[in-house]
Design an enzyme around this catalytic site. Structure first.
Site, PDB file in Angstrom:
ATOM      1  N   ASP A   1       0.603  -0.937  -0.038  1.00  0.00           N
ATOM      2  CA  ASP A   1       0.238   0.212   0.028  1.00  0.00           C
ATOM      3  C   ASP A   1       0.805   1.221   0.192  1.00  0.00           C
ATOM      4  OD1 ASP A   1      -2.186  -1.740  -0.064  1.00  0.00           O
ATOM      5  OD2 ASP A   1      -2.499  -1.370   2.249  1.00  0.00           O
TER       6      ASP A   1
ATOM      7  N   HIS B   1      -4.152  -2.219  -5.771  1.00  0.00           N
ATOM      8  CA  HIS B   1      -3.711  -0.880  -6.015  1.00  0.00           C
ATOM      9  C   HIS B   1      -4.673   0.655  -6.578  1.00  0.00           C
ATOM     10  CE1 HIS B   1       0.117  -3.810  -7.046  1.00  0.00           C
ATOM     11  NE2 HIS B   1      -0.409  -3.091  -5.739  1.00  0.00           N
TER      12      HIS B   1
ATOM     13  N   ARG C   1       1.981 -29.071  -7.615  1.00  0.00           N
ATOM     14  CA  ARG C   1       2.408 -29.698  -8.816  1.00  0.00           C
ATOM     15  C   ARG C   1       0.622 -30.439  -8.605  1.00  0.00           C
ATOM     16  NH1 ARG C   1       7.857 -31.377  -8.789  1.00  0.00           N
ATOM     17  NH2 ARG C   1       7.021 -31.545  -6.122  1.00  0.00           N
TER      18      ARG C   1
ATOM     19  N   ARG D   1     -10.133  -2.967   6.087  1.00  0.00           N
ATOM     20  CA  ARG D   1      -8.876  -2.450   7.666  1.00  0.00           C
ATOM     21  C   ARG D   1      -7.938  -1.348   7.818  1.00  0.00           C
ATOM     22  NH1 ARG D   1      -5.702  -8.189   7.741  1.00  0.00           N
ATOM     23  NH2 ARG D   1      -5.436  -7.671   5.102  1.00  0.00           N
ATOM     24  N   PRO D   2      -8.124  -1.000   8.977  1.00  0.00           N
ATOM     25  CA  PRO D   2      -7.775   0.034   8.989  1.00  0.00           C
ATOM     26  C   PRO D   2      -6.229  -0.475   9.315  1.00  0.00           C
ATOM     27  CG  PRO D   2      -9.372  -0.639  11.413  1.00  0.00           C
ATOM     28  CD  PRO D   2      -9.333  -1.312   9.724  1.00  0.00           C
TER      29      PRO D   2
HETATM   30  P1  GDP Z   1      -0.469   0.535  -3.510  1.00  0.00           P
HETATM   31  O1  GDP Z   1      -1.272  -0.726  -3.289  1.00  0.00           O
HETATM   32  O2  GDP Z   1       1.286   0.779  -3.455  1.00  0.00           O
HETATM   33  O3  GDP Z   1      -1.244   0.991  -4.366  1.00  0.00           O
HETATM   34  O4  GDP Z   1      -1.200   1.790  -2.751  1.00  0.00           O
HETATM   35  P2  GDP Z   1      -2.451   1.688  -1.765  1.00  0.00           P
HETATM   36  O5  GDP Z   1      -3.630   2.185  -3.170  1.00  0.00           O
HETATM   37  O6  GDP Z   1      -2.941   0.162  -1.696  1.00  0.00           O
HETATM   38  O7  GDP Z   1      -3.356   2.982  -1.292  1.00  0.00           O
HETATM   39  C1  GDP Z   1      -2.134   3.642  -1.569  1.00  0.00           C
HETATM   40  C2  GDP Z   1      -3.059   5.146  -1.468  1.00  0.00           C
HETATM   41  O8  GDP Z   1      -3.171   6.137  -0.855  1.00  0.00           O
HETATM   42  C3  GDP Z   1      -4.148   5.449  -2.042  1.00  0.00           C
HETATM   43  O9  GDP Z   1      -5.454   5.252  -1.803  1.00  0.00           O
HETATM   44  C4  GDP Z   1      -3.856   6.602  -2.840  1.00  0.00           C
HETATM   45  O10 GDP Z   1      -4.808   7.293  -3.612  1.00  0.00           O
HETATM   46  C5  GDP Z   1      -2.931   7.602  -1.917  1.00  0.00           C
HETATM   47  N1  GDP Z   1      -2.312   8.623  -2.479  1.00  0.00           N
HETATM   48  C6  GDP Z   1      -1.504   7.861  -3.133  1.00  0.00           C
HETATM   49  N2  GDP Z   1       0.091   8.819  -3.344  1.00  0.00           N
HETATM   50  C7  GDP Z   1      -0.832   9.712  -3.074  1.00  0.00           C
HETATM   51  C8  GDP Z   1      -0.079  11.118  -1.600  1.00  0.00           C
HETATM   52  O11 GDP Z   1       0.529  11.478  -2.117  1.00  0.00           O
HETATM   53  N3  GDP Z   1      -0.973  11.712  -1.063  1.00  0.00           N
HETATM   54  C9  GDP Z   1      -2.180  11.305  -0.455  1.00  0.00           C
HETATM   55  N4  GDP Z   1      -2.582  12.008   0.198  1.00  0.00           N
HETATM   56  N5  GDP Z   1      -2.817   9.937  -0.518  1.00  0.00           N
HETATM   57  C10 GDP Z   1      -1.954   9.653  -1.916  1.00  0.00           C
HETATM   58  P1  IMO Z   2      -0.889  -3.927  -1.988  1.00  0.00           P
HETATM   59  O1  IMO Z   2      -0.280  -5.083  -3.141  1.00  0.00           O
HETATM   60  C1  IMO Z   2      -1.340  -4.300   2.040  1.00  0.00           C
HETATM   61  C2  IMO Z   2      -0.506  -8.695   3.511  1.00  0.00           C
HETATM   62  C3  IMO Z   2      -1.354  -9.034   4.784  1.00  0.00           C
HETATM   63  C4  IMO Z   2      -1.087  -9.969   4.741  1.00  0.00           C
HETATM   64  C5  IMO Z   2       0.000 -10.152   4.432  1.00  0.00           C
HETATM   65  C6  IMO Z   2      -0.614 -12.041   4.004  1.00  0.00           C
HETATM   66  O2  IMO Z   2      -1.792  -3.250  -2.760  1.00  0.00           O
HETATM   67  O3  IMO Z   2       0.334  -3.765  -1.280  1.00  0.00           O
HETATM   68  P2  IMO Z   2      -1.821 -12.207   1.751  1.00  0.00           P
HETATM   69  O4  IMO Z   2      -3.089 -12.597   1.615  1.00  0.00           O
HETATM   70  O5  IMO Z   2      -0.983 -11.943   0.548  1.00  0.00           O
HETATM   71  O6  IMO Z   2      -1.658 -14.063   2.368  1.00  0.00           O
HETATM   72  O7  IMO Z   2      -1.355 -11.995   2.983  1.00  0.00           O
HETATM   73  O8  IMO Z   2       0.605  -9.811   3.648  1.00  0.00           O
HETATM   74  N1  IMO Z   2      -0.246  -8.133   2.329  1.00  0.00           N
HETATM   75  C7  IMO Z   2      -0.400  -6.812   2.044  1.00  0.00           C
HETATM   76  N2  IMO Z   2      -0.691  -5.693   2.980  1.00  0.00           N
HETATM   77  N3  IMO Z   2      -0.847  -4.077   0.594  1.00  0.00           N
HETATM   78  C8  IMO Z   2      -1.304  -5.432   0.248  1.00  0.00           C
HETATM   79  O9  IMO Z   2      -1.111  -5.575  -1.729  1.00  0.00           O
HETATM   80  C9  IMO Z   2      -1.180  -7.553   0.341  1.00  0.00           C
HETATM   81  N4  IMO Z   2      -0.837  -8.297   0.398  1.00  0.00           N
HETATM   82  C10 IMO Z   2      -0.805  -8.753   1.067  1.00  0.00           C
HETATM   83  O10 IMO Z   2      -2.222  -7.842   5.170  1.00  0.00           O
HETATM   84  O11 IMO Z   2      -0.097  -9.513   6.305  1.00  0.00           O
HETATM   85 MG    MG Z   3      -3.138  -1.140  -1.592  1.00  0.00          MG
END
Ligand code: GDP
Ligand code: IMO
Ligand code: MG
Length: 440
Positions: free
Chosen positions: A20, A48, A150, A317-318
């Site tokens: 994230d 994403h 496998r 989740r938070p």
């Molecule tokens: P990813 O899984 O790495 O693609 O990230 P996520 O999308 O799960 O979480 C990133 C969150 O931060 C998303 O809600 C984006 O829209 C937001 N976001 C990305 N860059 C920025 C930033 O520079 N500032 C703020 N406030 N939000 C951002």
């Molecule tokens: P993106 O691509 C945040 C975390 C889960 C858990 C652990 C194992 O959005 O960054 P899994 O379901 O993969 O077996 O869970 O990894 N986790 C992530 N946390 N962003 C993700 O993906 C995650 N993918 C898995 O919360 O702790």
């Molecule tokens: Mg994410």
């Protein structure tokens, strides 16, 4: 210090933390300059986000380049595909006017996440809190485990030739029901039609019609694309600290999440990618359980969660929030093959009078500059925190590095020193245009 290699033809985007970090935004931004965007690991555990004006897109299996019509999207052999989730995602985009026809390819070698994998994931992860990984319950671990076993695994190519696998599917479904019962599945889950042979077969039959047209030998297709001079962007799911070998085991995911995952997971030469953009927030977050030494359990953590809207894209989740950890980031630079960093959410830190950076750990009398292998030891370390000045101004409309507050610039430079790679991009909001590209 690793140097930016922005002239390299092919590139990879990886998460440097526990997921994230903002990979979706960075991939979407870069994808405008690439011909092909390829996912190489993970599955629907990824969430994403791409924000374009008032529209927010949450992508789980499709690469974040899908919103750039000029780019072809590829789901590589290393991805584990939940076919139902993928159909939902494709239909969701189509209902918003985005067609993938002719610009999505799915590897015939990618493994299928089956309904029983999702139940197994939930059952395995339902132990007492201290033992729970806190998975996304998307069946990721069980599917990768099946791949290693496998003979009971199913791939995209098997979906295309479903009739060839009837007997094996029947045998596997029966065996799974016995295993799930022994694992404590309740009667209701076990008698769910979706889990027995007929249910699984008819589900596969229906998604087969929808997905078969996208399934191909993506490895040969990519080889051809490279020989025609196309440039490729690889998109990691999850983050380096969740890497199966190098993350905070056992609180990790089940795949290789850095540049290490690209050759096998995408099906390209290990020598192909020279540029690797590591994405981190200006602080740290984690969803799920596991050690997080710089976690803030006070009102400062709550504030970051509220201001940064730190709630999971996949599970809602938070997210746990804390100070940026330079030790783990440094490790991700080395192991993830990071050549430059994109630092996200600088806007979220505005208003904090002081900001912490974790520079090491104390365990008993020892000072550690590396990560202990034992999650209990890592969970017991005391972070060594360096406090630096914060800034009060809103930075969300700043366009140039020079226009950031003095303290924000100093913070960025200090992180570069500690982490050993240059920060080429600074993000100050979720939108495409809330991005500072540093020129040197
Ligand atoms: P990813 O899984 O790495 O693609 O990230 P996520 O999308 O799960 O979480 C990133 C969150 O931060 C998303 O809600 C984006 O829209 C937001 N976001 C990305 N860059 C920025 C930033 O520079 N500032 C703020 N406030 N939000 C951002
Ligand atoms: P993106 O691509 C945040 C975390 C889960 C858990 C652990 C194992 O959005 O960054 P899994 O379901 O993969 O077996 O869970 O990894 N986790 C992530 N946390 N962003 C993700 O993906 C995650 N993918 C898995 O919360 O702790
Ligand atoms: Mg994410």
């Amino acid at each position: 210090m690793s140097s930016a290699n922005s002239h390299s033809k092919h590139a990879c985007v990886v998460g440097m933390g526990w997921g994230d970090e903002g990979k979706g935004k960075i991939v979407d931004l870069l994808a405008g300059d690439f011909d092909v965007v390829i996912r190489f690991n993970g599955g629907a555990n990824a969430g994403h986000t791409v924000r374009i004006g008032d529209d927010a897109f949450a992508l789980h299996l499709l690469p974040s380049g899908v919103l750039r019509e000029s780019a072809v999207s590829v789901i590589g052999p290393g991805v584990v595909v939940d076919p139902l989730a993928l159909v939902d995602e494709i239909e969701g985009l189509e209902s918003r006017g985005i067609s993938l026809s002719g610009r999505l390819l799915i590897s015939d070698r990618a493994h299928l996440v089956m309904p029983y994998h999702k139940l197994e994931d939930r059952l395995r992860d339902s132990g007492s809190q201290g033992k729970k990984i806190g998975t996304t319950a998307k069946g990721i671990g069980p599917c990768y485990a099946e791949k290693m076993l496998r003979s009971s695994a199913f791939r995209m190519v098997d979906l295309v030739h479903l009739d060839r696998h009837t007997d094996r599917l029947k045998m596997v479904c029966q065996r799974k029901q016995a295993i799930l019962a022994a694992m404590g599945a309740d009667d209701e889950s076990l008698h769910d039609d979706a889990l027995d042979f007929d249910g699984v077969r008819s589900m596969l039959q229906s998604v087969k019609n929808m997905l078969s047209g996208y399934v191909t030998d993506t490895t040969s297709w990519l080889e051809d694309a490279i020989s025609k001079g196309r440039n490729l962007l690889f998109e990691s799911a999850n983050g380096m600290l969740l890497d199966i070998d190098h993350g905070t085991f056992p609180f990790v995911t089940a795949s290789h999440t850095g540049l290490n995952g690209v050759p096998a997971g995408a099906g390209v030469s290990p020598h192909l990618v020279q540029r690797c953009v590591g994405v981190t927030k200006a602080y740290a977050t984690r969803v799920g359980n596991g050690p997080f030494p710089s976690e803030l359990l006070d009102e400062r953590g709550d504030r970051i969660r509220e201001v940064g809207r730190e709630f999971g894209t996949t599970t809602g989740r938070p997210r746990r929030c804390g100070w940026l950890d330079a030790v783990t980031l440094r490790r991700s630079v080395v192991l993830g093959g990071v050549t430059e960093i994109a630092m996200m959410h600088m806007d979220t830190l505005s208003g904090l009078p002081e900001i912490g950076i974790c520079t090491g750990y104390r365990l008993g009398d020892e000072t550690l500059r590396s990560i202990p292998a034992d999650a209990d030891d890592f969970g017991a370390v005391e972070p060594i925190i360096e406090m630096v000045a914060g800034w009060l101004d809103d930075v969300s409309s700043v366009k140039r590095f020079e226009d950031l507050p003095d303290a924000a610039r100093k913070y960025i430079v200090r992180v570069e020193e500690l982490v050993g790679a240059s920060i080429s991009t600074v993000s100050v909001g979720p939108e495409r245009n809330q991005t500072i590209h540093r020129t040197r």
